[in-house]
Scaffold this motif. Structure first.
Motif, PDB file in Angstrom:
ATOM      1  N   GLU A  68       1.327  -1.321  -0.176  1.00  0.00           N
ATOM      2  CA  GLU A  68       0.070  -0.376  -0.040  1.00  0.00           C
ATOM      3  C   GLU A  68       0.718   1.180  -0.179  1.00  0.00           C
ATOM      4  OE1 GLU A  68      -2.490   1.328   3.342  1.00  0.00           O
ATOM      5  OE2 GLU A  68      -4.099   1.297   2.342  1.00  0.00           O
ATOM      6  N   LEU A  69       2.430   0.957   0.717  1.00  0.00           N
ATOM      7  CA  LEU A  69       2.805   2.071   1.481  1.00  0.00           C
ATOM      8  C   LEU A  69       3.238   2.592  -0.457  1.00  0.00           C
ATOM      9  CD1 LEU A  69       4.496   4.301   1.548  1.00  0.00           C
ATOM     10  CD2 LEU A  69       6.420   2.638   2.977  1.00  0.00           C
ATOM     11  N   PHE A  70       3.217   1.145  -1.376  1.00  0.00           N
ATOM     12  CA  PHE A  70       4.336   1.760  -2.713  1.00  0.00           C
ATOM     13  C   PHE A  70       3.123   2.241  -3.602  1.00  0.00           C
ATOM     14  CE2 PHE A  70       6.582  -0.240  -6.819  1.00  0.00           C
ATOM     15  CZ  PHE A  70       7.377   0.375  -6.571  1.00  0.00           C
ATOM     16  N   VAL A  71       1.630   1.974  -3.239  1.00  0.00           N
ATOM     17  CA  VAL A  71       1.285   2.377  -4.554  1.00  0.00           C
ATOM     18  C   VAL A  71       0.893   4.260  -4.035  1.00  0.00           C
ATOM     19  CG1 VAL A  71      -1.242   3.315  -4.706  1.00  0.00           C
ATOM     20  CG2 VAL A  71      -0.639   0.644  -4.293  1.00  0.00           C
ATOM     21  N   ASP A  72       1.307   4.331  -3.588  1.00  0.00           N
ATOM     22  CA  ASP A  72       1.409   6.310  -3.045  1.00  0.00           C
ATOM     23  C   ASP A  72       3.466   6.593  -3.466  1.00  0.00           C
ATOM     24  OD1 ASP A  72      -0.767   6.513  -2.133  1.00  0.00           O
ATOM     25  OD2 ASP A  72       0.017   6.778   0.134  1.00  0.00           O
ATOM     26  N   VAL A  73       4.342   5.713  -3.331  1.00  0.00           N
ATOM     27  CA  VAL A  73       5.689   6.027  -4.101  1.00  0.00           C
ATOM     28  C   VAL A  73       4.845   5.888  -5.583  1.00  0.00           C
ATOM     29  CG1 VAL A  73       7.882   5.268  -4.050  1.00  0.00           C
ATOM     30  CG2 VAL A  73       6.217   4.562  -1.847  1.00  0.00           C
ATOM     31  N   MET A  74       4.707   5.093  -5.983  1.00  0.00           N
ATOM     32  CA  MET A  74       4.543   4.973  -7.169  1.00  0.00           C
ATOM     33  C   MET A  74       3.663   6.270  -7.931  1.00  0.00           C
ATOM     34  SD  MET A  74       2.242   1.767  -9.558  1.00  0.00           S
ATOM     35  CE  MET A  74       0.773   1.407  -8.179  1.00  0.00           C
ATOM     36  N   ARG A  75       2.785   6.357  -7.028  1.00  0.00           N
ATOM     37  CA  ARG A  75       2.179   7.871  -7.674  1.00  0.00           C
ATOM     38  C   ARG A  75       2.726   9.306  -7.085  1.00  0.00           C
ATOM     39  NH1 ARG A  75      -2.823   6.358  -3.515  1.00  0.00           N
ATOM     40  NH2 ARG A  75      -4.095   5.206  -4.769  1.00  0.00           N
ATOM     41  N   ALA A  76       3.985   9.585  -6.951  1.00  0.00           N
ATOM     42  CA  ALA A  76       4.652  10.363  -6.263  1.00  0.00           C
ATOM     43  C   ALA A  76       5.891  10.444  -7.622  1.00  0.00           C
ATOM     44  CB  ALA A  76       5.295  10.378  -5.092  1.00  0.00           C
ATOM     45  N   ALA A  77       6.231   9.205  -7.735  1.00  0.00           N
ATOM     46  CA  ALA A  77       7.035   8.858  -8.589  1.00  0.00           C
ATOM     47  C   ALA A  77       6.774   9.432  -9.795  1.00  0.00           C
ATOM     48  CB  ALA A  77       7.815   7.356  -9.099  1.00  0.00           C
ATOM     49  N   GLU A  78       5.659   9.727 -10.336  1.00  0.00           N
ATOM     50  CA  GLU A  78       5.101  10.377 -11.539  1.00  0.00           C
ATOM     51  C   GLU A  78       4.591  11.292 -11.871  1.00  0.00           C
ATOM     52  OE1 GLU A  78       4.474   8.870 -14.305  1.00  0.00           O
ATOM     53  OE2 GLU A  78       4.440   6.578 -13.599  1.00  0.00           O
ATOM     54  N   PRO A  79       5.358  11.779 -13.171  1.00  0.00           N
ATOM     55  CA  PRO A  79       5.689  13.499 -13.510  1.00  0.00           C
ATOM     56  C   PRO A  79       3.855  14.296 -13.176  1.00  0.00           C
ATOM     57  CG  PRO A  79       6.022  11.705 -14.960  1.00  0.00           C
ATOM     58  CD  PRO A  79       5.770  11.819 -14.357  1.00  0.00           C
ATOM     59  N   PRO A  80       3.664  15.041 -13.501  1.00  0.00           N
ATOM     60  CA  PRO A  80       2.226  15.763 -12.838  1.00  0.00           C
ATOM     61  C   PRO A  80       1.756  16.257 -14.674  1.00  0.00           C
ATOM     62  CG  PRO A  80       3.573  17.713 -12.739  1.00  0.00           C
ATOM     63  CD  PRO A  80       4.488  16.109 -12.534  1.00  0.00           C
ATOM     64  N   ASP A  81       0.249  15.596 -14.671  1.00  0.00           N
ATOM     65  CA  ASP A  81       0.106  15.733 -16.101  1.00  0.00           C
ATOM     66  C   ASP A  81       0.169  17.315 -16.703  1.00  0.00           C
ATOM     67  OD1 ASP A  81      -1.674  13.367 -16.472  1.00  0.00           O
ATOM     68  OD2 ASP A  81      -3.615  14.163 -15.337  1.00  0.00           O
ATOM     69  N   PRO A  82       0.291  17.278 -17.976  1.00  0.00           N
ATOM     70  CA  PRO A  82       0.362  18.253 -18.652  1.00  0.00           C
ATOM     71  C   PRO A  82      -0.352  19.341 -18.651  1.00  0.00           C
ATOM     72  CG  PRO A  82       0.445  16.881 -19.812  1.00  0.00           C
ATOM     73  CD  PRO A  82       0.504  16.321 -19.039  1.00  0.00           C
ATOM     74  N   GLU A  83       0.131  20.626 -18.034  1.00  0.00           N
ATOM     75  CA  GLU A  83      -0.773  21.984 -18.303  1.00  0.00           C
ATOM     76  C   GLU A  83      -1.208  21.915 -20.291  1.00  0.00           C
ATOM     77  OE1 GLU A  83      -2.266  26.388 -17.966  1.00  0.00           O
ATOM     78  OE2 GLU A  83      -0.109  25.649 -16.124  1.00  0.00           O
ATOM     79  N   LEU A  84      -2.312  21.879 -20.380  1.00  0.00           N
ATOM     80  CA  LEU A  84      -2.702  22.095 -21.860  1.00  0.00           C
ATOM     81  C   LEU A  84      -2.645  23.264 -22.504  1.00  0.00           C
ATOM     82  CD1 LEU A  84      -5.259  18.788 -23.100  1.00  0.00           C
ATOM     83  CD2 LEU A  84      -2.427  18.615 -22.877  1.00  0.00           C
ATOM     84  N   PRO A  85      -1.951  23.670 -23.928  1.00  0.00           N
ATOM     85  CA  PRO A  85      -2.360  25.387 -24.232  1.00  0.00           C
ATOM     86  C   PRO A  85      -3.713  25.801 -24.207  1.00  0.00           C
ATOM     87  CG  PRO A  85      -1.494  23.998 -26.077  1.00  0.00           C
ATOM     88  CD  PRO A  85      -1.168  22.964 -24.585  1.00  0.00           C
ATOM     89  N   GLY A  86      -4.741  24.552 -25.403  1.00  0.00           N
ATOM     90  CA  GLY A  86      -6.127  24.508 -25.519  1.00  0.00           C
ATOM     91  C   GLY A  86      -5.729  26.206 -27.025  1.00  0.00           C
TER      92      GLY A  86
END
Length: 206
Positions: free
Chosen positions: A69-87
């Motif tokens: 369960e801890l590694f699930v949160d580590v996995m989330r934190a390791a991922e970069p945030p979704d990019p902001e789209l110019p639209g």
């Protein structure tokens, strides 16, 4: 913040005393540091994680039921945030989305954390389900929104199957980052993929 951001999860706060985001962040960053040092996940005990984070084992167990369960949160934190789209256009949005996949692919080749994430998700159904729900599904949803908006404003043909098109859009990046880990990921790859696809997807005038 997106599900792939670095903020600790907030569910389950009724367990134990009030949660400390700083403490959770320290624990997650300690796991990341150990992984970056080359320690396999199988050799990471709660005791070792607690010692590295400077907390007691009970502090960890108040927040997570166990290492998985801890590694699930580590996995989330390791991922970069979704990019902001110019639209500004479907092309510009798709280029930004694919560029984020390209950069993640480059990071995955050098980051011990992302390497462990990928390896562990393949061997654990629970971790894969968590990764799918918190990382893959939101990113797919974002791309589908871009494609549907492109249909609505006339940038894409109205008869296009956007579910299939989504797979076609991200497919080249996934092939090069997962199936061909030695393949080149040049700076202009996202633009080349998007422009090649859009040549056949724009409405035919007159």
């Amino acid at each position: 913040m997106s599900p792939s951001g670095t903020a600790p999860r907030q569910e389950g706060s009724a367990r134990g005393r009030p949660r400390s985001e700083a403490t959770e962040r320290a624990i997650i960053e300690s796991v990341m540091a150990l992984l970056e040092d080359g320690v396999p996940l199988a050799e990471l005990s709660i005791e070792r994680i607690a010692r590295t984070a400077g907390v007691g084992k009970a502090t960890i167990y108040r927040r997570w039921s166990g290492k998985e369960e801890l590694f699930v949160d580590v996995m989330r934190a390791a991922e970069p945030p979704d990019p902001e789209l110019p639209g500004t256009s479907v092309r510009d949005d798709l280029v930004v989305l694919l560029e984020s996949l390209r950069l993640r692919g480059l990071a995955g080749r050098t980051s011990a954390i992302l390497h462990h994430v990928h390896a562990q998700t393949k061997s654990s159904p629970n971790l894969w389900a968590a990764y799918h729900d918190t990382v893959i599904v939101p990113r797919r949803r974002l791309c589908l929104e871009v494609l549907r908006r492109g249909q609505e404003n006339g940038e894409l043909r109205s008869d296009t199957d956007v579910e299939l098109l989504n797979d076609i859009v991200v497919g080249p990046l996934l092939v090069r980052t997962l199936l061909r880990p030695d393949a080149d990921l040049p700076d202009d790859l996202a633009e080349r993929v998007v422009d090649t696809l859009l040549q056949g997807l724009r409405p035919v005038s007159g």
